[in-house]
Design an enzyme around this catalytic site. Structure first.
Site, mmCIF file in Angstrom:
data_model
loop_
_atom_site.group_PDB
_atom_site.id
_atom_site.type_symbol
_atom_site.label_atom_id
_atom_site.label_comp_id
_atom_site.label_asym_id
_atom_site.label_seq_id
_atom_site.Cartn_x
_atom_site.Cartn_y
_atom_site.Cartn_z
ATOM 1 N N THR A 133 0.823 -1.212 0.000
ATOM 2 C CA THR A 133 0.000 0.000 0.000
ATOM 3 C C THR A 133 0.857 1.262 0.000
ATOM 4 O O THR A 133 2.010 1.229 0.425
ATOM 5 C CB THR A 133 -0.903 -0.013 1.265
ATOM 6 O OG1 THR A 133 -1.438 1.274 1.475
ATOM 7 C CG2 THR A 133 -0.126 -0.403 2.512
ATOM 8 N N ASP A 134 0.258 2.373 -0.418
ATOM 9 C CA ASP A 134 0.961 3.664 -0.337
ATOM 10 C C ASP A 134 1.058 4.177 1.102
ATOM 11 O O ASP A 134 1.814 5.106 1.381
ATOM 12 C CB ASP A 134 0.266 4.724 -1.219
ATOM 13 C CG ASP A 134 -1.197 4.998 -0.856
ATOM 14 O OD1 ASP A 134 -1.738 4.323 0.055
ATOM 15 O OD2 ASP A 134 -1.806 5.881 -1.488
ATOM 16 N N GLU A 135 0.272 3.548 2.016
ATOM 17 C CA GLU A 135 0.232 4.074 3.390
ATOM 18 C C GLU A 135 1.560 3.903 4.111
ATOM 19 O O GLU A 135 1.797 4.544 5.136
ATOM 20 C CB GLU A 135 -0.910 3.412 4.172
ATOM 21 C CG GLU A 135 -2.227 3.609 3.453
ATOM 22 C CD GLU A 135 -3.472 3.371 4.286
ATOM 23 O OE1 GLU A 135 -3.397 3.452 5.517
ATOM 24 O OE2 GLU A 135 -4.517 3.118 3.680
ATOM 25 N N TYR A 159 -1.776 -0.405 11.038
ATOM 26 C CA TYR A 159 -1.882 -1.105 9.750
ATOM 27 C C TYR A 159 -0.686 -0.784 8.866
ATOM 28 O O TYR A 159 -0.019 -1.683 8.337
ATOM 29 C CB TYR A 159 -3.187 -0.705 9.036
ATOM 30 C CG TYR A 159 -3.219 -1.051 7.559
ATOM 31 C CD1 TYR A 159 -3.207 -2.375 7.120
ATOM 32 C CD2 TYR A 159 -3.248 -0.046 6.576
ATOM 33 C CE1 TYR A 159 -3.222 -2.697 5.760
ATOM 34 C CE2 TYR A 159 -3.269 -0.359 5.226
ATOM 35 C CZ TYR A 159 -3.253 -1.679 4.826
ATOM 36 O OH TYR A 159 -3.260 -1.997 3.481
ATOM 37 N N LYS A 163 2.255 -3.268 7.400
ATOM 38 C CA LYS A 163 2.523 -3.460 5.964
ATOM 39 C C LYS A 163 3.964 -3.044 5.655
ATOM 40 O O LYS A 163 4.641 -3.684 4.849
ATOM 41 C CB LYS A 163 1.538 -2.654 5.107
ATOM 42 C CG LYS A 163 0.118 -3.190 5.079
ATOM 43 C CD LYS A 163 -0.015 -4.591 4.495
ATOM 44 C CE LYS A 163 0.238 -4.671 3.006
ATOM 45 N NZ LYS A 163 -0.078 -6.008 2.446
#
Ligand code: NAD
Ligand code: TYD
Length: 352
Positions: A133-135, A159, A163
């Site tokens: 993810t970009d997060e 989260y 990741k």
């Protein structure tokens, strides 16, 4: 030839499985633990299709993964399985580290053992594609440039931290053990089969039920939305290129505030399923307490993928969101089935 997909009963995974089998005759083994987010009904259209072998199991079960690898001898493993909802990670971070970190570690260990024992030609052609993810890159200010593949990792939610850790594991297994790894970092997805805890399906579902549409804080947080089948196409493109050791950003060039997204949904519902009392759905929008540590803005620079592999999204936000609303209106039984028991408990706890 065969590929092994983890998490193929979830939102993006099931869209990927369906798209893959619509475009390939290559068989697919689908390993999914069927958590609250996994739903075999997403794959109803593949019932009886011998190219799809569903296995109910956990990526942390190393013996199971080793058995599946030995039995099916995939040429690639595509790793989607994860705990994926930021708000749940705030209420209960441990499950995120169990699956996203320990699960990815066990999967990498099993896959590395399998990969090492392959014949040279198969070993050279093998690929472990890690979906992320970009997060992991943290948050942007209003004027900051979009995330590129070389941005620092600055995860802010449990989260995102889990990741980020899994991305680092995938990277380390490539550098230390030589496992052929590629990683993708994608922006927010939307489309069919997304569990209605995430903003877009949550608002469609609650709008139709006449309930408040909960916008966190001022609603001016920005996300970069990508229609899910464009994400699936990008993953197929990255897999085919097999540029081992590289990472690829995937994004939709659709930066919107949450309020813009919710107003768009309301306007589409006004058109496609007007309220009985004639009022606009926007009257249901309610500002609620902000998410702790809420990242203000995400934006993805996907120019490497466009320039070097020729991928670009097929859907604009206008076309993708219209398709999405139409899908949810046509699949109310699916929504009803996934919003029973445990879902209600979550809503009660989170939005109390
Ligand atoms: P999801 O929560 O809808 O689905 C996750 C799937 O993984 C479910 O089917 C679940 O049953 C399965 N799963 C969970 N734990 C498992 C375990 N221990 N063993 C086996 N299966 C397990 O998630 P999603 O939105 O489809 O996301 C898929 C992947 O894409 C994730 O890795 C996520 O981090 C990443 N991603 C998601 C988005 C997004 O906007 N949704 C954006 C970028 C990247
Ligand atoms: P979400 O769909 O949970 O994805 P992510 O947190 O991974 O970006 O949320 C998208 C945006 O919508 C995010 O800024 C949080 C916000 N949001 C709300 O304002 N209200 C809600 O009820 C939810 C679930 C999210």
């Amino acid at each position: 030839m065969t590929i092994l997909v983890t998490g193929g009963a979830g939102f993006i995974g099931s869209n990927f499985v369906i798209d893959w089998l619509a475009g390939h005759d290559e068989a697919l083994v689908n390993l999914d633990a069927l958590t609250y987010a996994g739903n075999l009904a997403n794959l109803d259209g593949l019932r009886g299709d011998p190219r799809h072998r569903f296995v109910h199991g956990d990526i942390r079960d190393r013996a199971l993964v080793e058995r599946l690898l030995g039995e099916h001898r995939p040429r690639a493993v595509l790793h989607f399985a994860a705990e994926s909802h930021v708000d749940r990670s705030i209420h209960g971070p441990e499950a995120f580290f169990d699956t996203n970190v320990t699960g990815t570690l066990r999967l990498l260990e099993a896959v590395t053992g399998y990969w090492r024992a392959l014949e040279e030609a198969e070993r050279n052609a093998f690929c472990f594609l890690h979906v992320s993810t970009d997060e992991v890159f943290g948050t942007l200010g209003p004027e900051d440039a979009a995330f590129t593949e070389t941005n620092r990792y600055l995860p802010n939610s449990p989260y995102a931290a889990s990741k980020a850790a899994s991305d680092h594991l995938a990277r380390a297994w490539h550098h230390t053990y030589g496992l052929p790894v590629v990683t993708t970092n994608c922006s927010n997805n939307y489309g069919p089969y997304q569990f209605p805890e995430k903003l877009i399906p949550l608002c469609i579902h609650r709008a139709l039920a006449g309930e408040p549409l909960p916008v966190y804080g001022d609603g001016l947080q920005v996300r970069d939305w990508l229609y899910v089948s464009d994400h699936c196409a990008a993953i197929r493109t990255v897999l085919a290129a097999a540029r081992i050791g590289e990472t690829w950003n995937i994004g939709g060039h659709n930066e919107l505030t949450n309020l813009e997204v919710v107003h768009t949904l309301c306007a589409l519902l006004d058109e496609l399923r007007p309220r009985a009392d004639g009022l606009p759905y926007a009257c249901q929008i309610t500002h609620v307490r902000d998410r702790p540590g809420h990242d203000r803005r995400y934006a993805i620079d996907a120019s490497k993928l466009a320039r070097e592999l020729g991928w670009s999204p097929a859907e604009t936000f206008a076309s993708g969101i219209r398709r999405t609303v139409a899908w949810y209106l046509a699949h109310e039984v699916w929504v009803r089935d996934v919003t029973s028991g445990a879902y209600r408990e979550w809503l009660g706890r989170h939005y109390a």
